[in-house]
Each structure stands twice: as C-alpha cells, then as structure tokens.
Design an enzyme around this catalytic site. Structure first.
Site, PDB file in Angstrom:
ATOM      1  N   GLU A 103      -3.655  -9.733   3.072  1.00  0.00           N
ATOM      2  CA  GLU A 103      -4.309  -9.242   4.558  1.00  0.00           C
ATOM      3  C   GLU A 103      -5.555 -10.336   4.595  1.00  0.00           C
ATOM      4  OE1 GLU A 103      -3.396  -7.128   2.528  1.00  0.00           O
ATOM      5  OE2 GLU A 103      -2.676  -5.154   3.567  1.00  0.00           O
ATOM      6  N   GLU A 105       0.816  -1.112   0.006  1.00  0.00           N
ATOM      7  CA  GLU A 105      -0.027  -0.009  -0.033  1.00  0.00           C
ATOM      8  C   GLU A 105       0.835   1.349  -0.124  1.00  0.00           C
ATOM      9  OE1 GLU A 105      -2.441  -1.719   3.380  1.00  0.00           O
ATOM     10  OE2 GLU A 105      -4.130  -1.234   2.281  1.00  0.00           O
TER      11      GLU A 105
END
Ligand code: 3H9
Length: 697
Positions: free
Chosen positions: A125, A105
């Site tokens: 995730e 990210e």
C-alpha cells in the site's frame, strides 16, 4: 453475470472461491460475496472448516484501486475482515500468485495459510501513498514481530516463499491442485482438532525498548523516505500495536488510512500506478497486432550505453551480438560485462553458474557481416546524423528481411535516419536512459513510416526486458529530452541571476527530484554539452548564455564534472559527494557581471517555478502536437526516466494540483519579465480558461 464469490460444500468442508479477473481485486461485489458465503458457511451446522481460494492467475491482489475516491459501498473491507475474524470455525486459505494489500490482509485473518512455491505475499500500500487499511498494520506485527512488520510494511516489498515460511507468514507449501490441497489441510485440522488461531488475539513480539526502537526507525525513515507521508503513517499505525489493544490499534490504523487516502501524495501515486500501465496502450493500434519473434539481438557500439543496453537482453535470456569496429573498445566492453556479472555474484544476486550462463549470451564481433541472422539491431553510436545514417545504410545491406532496425538516439530525427535505408517501415527509435540496465523507462519513437507490427513488437519487448515503454512521436529530443531543455536553461539562468549551485540542487532535492540539475550536469560530464554547443556554433546556430556561458568556461578551465573531480562542485577521490567550491561561486559572479546580469537573492519558491513550469509548458505543447498520446505518458517518462518524484505524480499531474489557471498567471508574469521563451502553450491557455486538468483528459 456470474457471481465473483461462490460457495460449494464438500462433506464437512465449505469451499469459498473468488473469481474476479484479472487480479481478484476486492471490488464491492467481491466484498459482498465474501460476507454472504462466510455467513452461510459459519451458520451451516454440517460445516466443520472453511477453505478460501482464488481462480485465475493470482490470489486476491488487494482492494480495488479503481473504487478509490468514489463513494464507499458497504460492506467495507474492514467490515468484511471483522466478520471473518469472528467466525468460530477453522479457516484455511490456499494462496497462489500474489496475495497483496487487502488480499494479504484477508489471508492474515484466516487461521491457516498454505501457498504454492511461486506465491508471493506483501503489503505494498505504501507505493500507493497509503498504509494497509484492513488490519494489516495490527495483524502482521502480531504474527511476525514488530521489527519484521516495519520492514515489510514500510518497504512494501513482496516476500517470496522461503522467507514467508521462515517468518511463519505461511504454514505450509503445497503442490498440485489448489482445492485438493486446501481440503486435505482442512481435514487434517479437523482430525487433529487443531485450534482456531486468531492473530487479532495474539500477543505482539516486541524488540527490547520498543518505543525507542520505533523512534530510531522513524528517524532513519524520515531521511530515507524524504517528504513521503505514507511511510510515516505506516510506522505510527504499527507503533499502536505496542501498547494498545487490537481494537484501539484498528482505530489508529483507520484514522491514518483515511488521512492518507485524502492526501495529494496518494492521489499522485495512484495516478502513477495506472499511468505506467496505460502507457502500454497505443491509441490507433489494434491490440491484436501480431508481434515479431525476437530471438537474437545485435547492439552497435560497445560504449557505456551499448553495454547497458546489451545487459537488458542477456538478463532476459536473449542472446546479444555486440558490434564494435575498434577492437580495444570491444575488448574493454566485454570485460566490463564480465565484471558486471562478477559483481552480481559477489553481491549474492546471482549464482556463479547463472552469471556465467547470462554472460555467455553476449558475444562480440568486429564485422557487420555477422549480423545477418539477428531479429533486432539497436544502434548506440556517437550522436551524429552522419554517423548514424552510415550505420543504418550498412545495416540495411547486411540484416535479413524482417529484422527491426532501431536507434538509441536521444534527440535526432528517426525519419531522417530511416531514410538512409530502403526499409523505413522497419526503423524505430528505442531510447534507453542511462544506466541503461537500471533505468525503467524506454522511449519508443514511432517514425512516420514505422510499421504497426514493429511498434507492437517494440512495446512488447519493453515489458519482456522489464522496462516501461512509452510511445513518442518524432521531434527534437522526443518527450523527455525536449522537456529537459527548458529545465536546464533555467538552471543556467538562475545561476547567472544569483542562485548558488547548492541552493538550486537543494531546492530540487527537497521538491523530491532524485538529484538536482547542477549535480546531474557534473555527473553526466560538462564536456558532453560543451561539444554539442561547439557543433551548434559551427553550424551558425544561436547558443544562449543560459545554456553555455558558465559551463563552457568551466570546461575550458579543465572542470569536466565528477570525472575530473571538479565541475560546478569539487569532489574527493572515490567520492560522489558534491562539495561547494568558492572558486566557482566567484567565477559565476564574474561571468554574470561580464554579461551584465545583476545578481540578487532568489527565493526557493522562485527556483521551483522557474525549473518546473518550463516542463509543464513544454509538456502541454508536446500533447498539443500529439508527440505524446496522453498527459499520463509524459508523467511516466519523467518519473521513470528523470527521477521526478512519484508522489507528485509527474509534471502534468503536479500542474493539475497547482491549478492550470495559477500556472498560466505565473507564465504570463515570467513572459513579461524574460520574453517569449515563457510564452504559454496554447493548449495550456485553453485548458486553464476552461478550468480543465491535464490528467482528466
Ligand atoms: C489495498 O489493498 C488497501 C487495503 O489495505 C485497505 C482497503 C480498505 N485494483 O499489473 P498488471 C489491474 S491497496 C484494481 O498489468 P501483472 C491493472 O490496472 C491495493 N485493478 O498485471 C491492470 O489493468 P489493465 C494493494 C487492479 O500480472 C490489470 O489489473 N495492492 C489492481 O503485471 C493487470 O495488472 C496492490 O497495490 C487493483 N488492486 O501484475 C497490488 N491490481 O489490464 C497492485 C491490478 O486494464 N497490483 N489491477 O491495465 C499489482 O501489483 C499487480 O497488478 C499484480 C499483477 C502483481 C497483482
């Protein structure tokens, strides 16, 4: 203490370095350092471009998972990322190793991404029961389109360089020095006046009829990821990119992220992340214990198990000698190895040349004398103490000094096997799970006399062949199969009391098991257990009705399971789908009546308790006897060896979520009704009374 994030200046370029071993996780000090360094670089008028890179073995591998569940220290990762996103100077990031989760990210917030040829990127995730929570669900679709973003985020898979370049996740590959590569690219951007490319302001490439597409994807995922919350949360957050502006989409992502973070499923998956790594630590073994070199391995027995075990080593580029006394079985075994590699080529997983090379690593022999130069032997012959002792006594004579002698026994006493040799210190159990080249678990059974370096070598070898090694002490069935006994016993009991095979299996699949116990028996072959029970009866041992009454009758009627197209279920030719069989329902009913069991309606809830609580109770006993080092090892065994749902964290973590006092209460009730097979384990009683949890130990 050295600062984990530092800033240096080279001409008009600011270079920000992250150095937070082992994996550059985004701990609080890293987040704070990033904010400070980016702020300085952005405010410094000399600076025209910023380069971000990492030291050590990898790029940022994500948020610091050890900080989850603790009070959040500012700045949060979304805050860091929002600050980086507002900077008005080109930011280039250079990636090596893995850019994962929050690391990916951060990279997505930079304006240009370059990577070395071995780099991998991903948003994993979902494997922690989460979704990307720092803009990943809003930026990735804007970069690679909604369809690709769904694929990557919901699967959590890592993308290798060729794909990363093809989908424009990476702009360029670099070779050589990472800092120089970053500076060179930054200079090019400055000289060509290339623009700042903020993904947050980009339009989203959408499939036609985007909402219908998402709905369809959601329907498929509900089936595929049965019972899992995180994949659904990922889809909802990505859906927000279709018709919400970036900032509103970020709010949707945050809400979903916080919900997942609070869930039991995510806690279970985070537990399993650390559990599988913790398993490698052996409490009373010095980390510096030397390991022996394993350059050549021998496998005794070319049956299904022996072949599966051999493939683990050839796939890891370790030569294997396959010994089998029966020439026909040996030839068939070598043929099936060659077939396995041909299938890998046909599926595009291996090149013809690589497959040939790996296949050539396995050679066959009919003679023990050829095993004189191997470093490790794994015996995978018939499960009989007599036979195994004969094999080990022979190995003792032909194998060189220092060769490790291992048994793949799933139940027998390793110390008794070792006693057949003059070198019990070299003997260890290596219990593989079927199919042995697929299942991740390896139970490493430490005998009374097993030498420390033999144990250390076995554990290091486990990771070399891509398995998760878990140490077990010696007892009947070790950790996994010892616990399985109660599970199988109760499945038999429930059938006699009125539950149908398909109800038991459905309830267990809904619970999250990869397969129900009855389907599992049909798959394994009912004759296997039948033979074991006959042996036990011959030895005068007691075999309970729960264990054998129905299964024995099925075998005697020629119903051996899937392989004979009928067992507890019917099967059609070339199909593994179990079909309910009225004949079996009637037979069970008849056997139950003969034996005096009253059949009744059994609730799904009772089935879960009757099958899972014996696992927990036996697990507690195994802990108490120090057969397992820790509760998390038991969870690792059951998740990676027996298909226990990872989102329930293994039986001992599941017990903690139910509450040990509740389990103790139910065990006592069951004991009153069914007798001492339900006697609560002393450790469980003690911990329940003290209000403790297994996985806090
Ligand atoms: C996330 O990023 C959320 C965000 O979207 C939003 C936030 C708001 N944190 O695996 P290894 C430890 S979620 C803390 O043996 P390898 C690990 O426990 C995160 N510790 O090495 C081990 O410790 P020990 C998304 C971590 O070379 C040591 O590092 N990211 C973390 O085989 C070495 O690990 C992920 O899910 C972490 N993030 O594999 C990536 N990662 O030595 C998770 C590792 O005491 N990590 N540790 O046992 C991995 O997949 C692998 O560790 C990696 C290296 C591929 C990086």
């Amino acid at each position: 203490m050295n600062e984990p994030v530092t800033l240096t200046i080279s001409g008009s370029i600011a270079i920000i370095n992250v150095n937070n071993p082992p994996v550059n996780a985004l701990s609080h000090s890293v987040r704070r350092g990033l904010v400070e360094c980016f702020a300085k670089a952005s405010q410094d008028n000399r600076i025209e471009a910023i380069v971000l890179y990492c030291s050590g073995r990898t790029y940022i591998a994500g948020a610091d998972i050890t900080e989850f569940g603790k009070p959040m220290k500012q700045p949060s990762l979304p805050q860091v990322i929002s600050i980086v996103d507002s900077i008005e100077k080109p930011i280039i990031t250079a990636i090596h190793g893995t850019a994962l989760g929050g690391g990916c990210e951060v990279a997505l917030t930079c304006h240009y991404r370059i990577a070395d040829k071995n780099a991998r990127l991903g948003l994993p995730e979902v494997h922690l029961g989460l979704l990307p929570g720092a803009g990943g669900t809003q930026r990735l679709p804007r970069l690679v389109g909604i369809e690709k973003a769904l694929d990557l985020i919901v699967s959590g898979r890592k993308v290798k360089l060729p794909e990363a370049l093809a989908i424009k996740l990476i702009d360029r590959v670099f070779e050589g020095d990472i800092v120089k590569a970053g500076i060179d690219f930054a200079n090019e951007i400055i000289s060509k006046k290339l623009p700042i490319r903020r993904i947050s302001t980009a339009a989203v490439e959408q499939p036609e009829a985007a909402m219908e597409y998402i709905e369809q994807y959601r329907r498929i995922s509900t089936k595929k990821h049965r019972g899992l919350e995180a994949p659904m949360a990922c889809i909802s957050a990505i859906e927000a990119t279709i018709n919400l502006p970036f900032n509103e989409g970020m709010r949707v992502e945050r809400k979903q992220f916080l919900q997942c973070m609070e869930s039991t499923q995510s806690a279970a998956q985070q537990h399993m992340f650390f559990a599988q790594r913790q398993a490698a630590n052996i409490n009373d073994l010095d980390k510096a214990t030397p390991v022996r070199a394993i350059n050549k391995v021998a496998i005794i027995g070319a049956g299904t198990m022996g072949i599966g075990i051999a493939l683990n080593f050839s796939n890891a580029n370790i030569p294997v000698m396959l010994l089998e006394l029966n020439e026909e079985i040996l030839t068939n075994g070598l043929d099936s190895i060659s077939q396995y590699y041909q299938t890998q080529v046909a599926k595009g997983r291996l090149s013809e040349q690589k497959a040939k090379q790996l296949c050539s690593l396995i050679t066959g022999t009919l003679s023990y004398n050829e095993l004189n130069d191997v470093d490790l032997v794994i015996e995978a012959v018939f499960e009989s103490m007599n036979v195994k002792q004969q094999v080990f006594s022979q190995l003792d004579q032909v194998c060189k000094q220092g060769c490790i002698l291992a048994s793949n026994t799933s139940t027998l006493d390793i110390d008794e096997i070792a006693a057949a040799t003059k070198r019990p210190q070299e003997v260890i159990g290596l219990h593989f799970f079927s199919p042995a080249h697929v299942m991740k678990l390896l139970e490493v059974v430490r005998g009374d006399k097993t030498a420390n370096d033999v144990l250390a070598t076995a554990m290091s070898l486990a990771s070399e062949i891509n398995k998760i090694g878990v140490v077990s002490g010696v007892c009947d069935g070790f950790i996994g199969n010892r616990m399985l006994k109660g599970y199988g016993r109760e499945a038999g009991a429930l059938l006699l009391e009125g539950a149908k095979p398909e109800q038991i299996d459905r309830v267990m699949v809904d619970f999250g098991m990869a397969m129900g116990p009855i389907t599992m028996s049909d798959l394994a072959g009912l004759d296997v257990g039948y033979r074991v029970r006959q042996e036990r009866r011959k030895r005068g041992e007691f075999v309970s009705n729960y264990d054998g009454a129905i299964s024995d009758r099925l075998v005697e009627d020629g119903r051996l399971g899937q392989k004979s197209l009928k067992g507890y279920y019917r099967y059609q030719e070339n199909s593994r789908t179990p079909l309910p069989d009225d004949h079996v329902h009637k037979l069970i009913n008849q056997i139950a009546t003969e034996l005096g069991y009253e059949q009744r309606v059994i609730s799904d809830e009772e089935i879960v308790k009757r099958l899972i609580y014996p696992l927990i109770n036996e697990g507690a006993q195994i802990l108490d006897e120090a057969i397992a080092q820790r509760a998390s090892d038991i969870n690792t065994v059951w998740v990676f060896g027996y298909g226990f749902p990872v989102h329930k964290g293994g039986p001992m973590f599941y017990a903690d979520t139910i509450g040990l006092e509740n389990i103790l209460h139910d065990l006592k009730q069951l004991q009153i009704k069914y007798g001492d097979i339900w006697q609560p384990a002393p450790l469980l009683q003690k911990m329940a009374l003290e209000g403790k949890k297994f996985c806090d130990l």
